[in-house]
Design a protein around this motif. Sequence first.
Motif: not given
Length: 395
Positions: A307-318
Motif C-alpha cells: 500500500v502506497l499512501a502519499s499526500v499531494t506535494y507541489n502538485n506531485g507525489i510526496f
Amino acid sequence: MQTLQQILPDLIYVGASEGRHPLFENIYPVPAGMSYNSYLITDEKTALLDTCDMSVREQFWDNVTTGLAGRDLDYLIVHHMEPDHAALIQEIVSRYPHVQLVCNAKTQQLMGQFFPNTTAHFLTVKEGDTLSLGRHTLAFYMAPMVHWPEVMVSYDTTDKILFSADAFGTFGELNGSLYADTIPFSDFVPEARRYYTNIVGKYGNQVQMLLKKAATLDIEMICPLHGPIWRKDLGLLLDKYQKWSTYTPEEKGTLIVYGSIYGHTENAVRVLAEKLAAKGMPVRLYDASKTHPSYLLSEAFRYSHLVLASVTYNNGIFPPVETFILDMKAHALQNRHVFLIQNGSWAPASGKLMTALLSDMKGITLDEEILTITSALKPEQEMTLDNLATRISES
Ligand code: FEO
C-alpha cells in the motif's frame, strides 16, 4: 595485530571488518558495520582470492603478510572489480612483482581503466577453465551482472568450496566469527535481504543463471565476499535466493509505505492496518520520510502486498514516497499487488501520478480504486477503508 582465521590447513581468511563508516557504497546505511572478505590459499602455489576495500587496507595487509609467512604470492584471483574488493590490486602488483592476475576478458577491460599498469600480469581465464595450485584446483564460472558485468566465481574442486563473489553476502561485520551457523538464521536474513535486494535485486535473471550453474556443483562451503561463510544448511540460503531472484514474495503480508506531513495520511493507514490485522493479514508500516529506501525495498521484496499512501506535494507525489517508487522500478520489483491512497486538500494528484509511475512495471497488479482523502479521513469513509482491507486480504 593480524585478525586472520584458519578455515582449513591451507585456506586462510585474510579479510577484515570495520564499523567506522556509516554508509556502504556511500549510499546504504550499515549500522552493524561491513566485512570485506578475502581468502588466501597456501598450496604448492599461493593464491589470494580478491583484495579488500581501502577502509580496511592496514588490517588486510597485516593478515596477508602474516598468512603468506614470507612466501611470494603467485596468483591473485580477481572475481570482481568493484573497488570494495579491488582497491588494493595495484599495491599487490607493486609488492609481488611476479604475481599473475587471474581474470577474464571483461575484467581486463575494467582493470585497464582502474589500474593501467597491470596489463603485463594478466592470466586470462574463461568459463570452465581450471587452475591447479597443487592440492587445490580452481574452476572458473562467469556470473555477469552479479553484480557487475565482469563478475566470476570460482569453485575449489578439491574441497568443494564455492567462492561466490558478491552472491550470498550480507551487510554487517563478522563479529569475530566466520561462520553463518554460529548465528540464528532469523538474525541473518534481514540484512542479507537488504543487501541482496539493493545490490543485485535488479539482476534476478542473472542470479538465476548463477544458481543453475551452482546446482551442477557439489558444494560443501560457500565463501562470499561479504558476511559469513556457509558450511551448514546451505538450503536455507539457497531457498531465499530462489525467491528473491524470481521476485517471489517470501510471505503473504502487507507493506504500507506512507508519506504524511501533519499526520492525517498516517491516521488513514493506521486505521487500515488495524483492519488488515483484524483479518489476520501481517502488516508492516513505514514512514517514508524516516526510513532509508534500502529498508523499504527490502521489505517490498519480502511481502506480497503493498500500500502506497502519499499526500499531494507541489502538485506531485510526496518526495520520499516517489523516491521509494523509483527505487522499486530501478530494482525491477515484480509480482506484487499494489493499492494506492492519496491525500490532497484542494487538488489531490498523487494517486494519478503514482499510477503513472507504477503502470509500466512488470507483474505489478494495481488495484482499480484509489482511496482519496481530502485533508483528513472522515468517519463516513470507514466503509471505503473496510472495502480496501477486504480487497487486500482477498487478493
Ligand atoms: Fe561487494 Fe559489487 O561489490
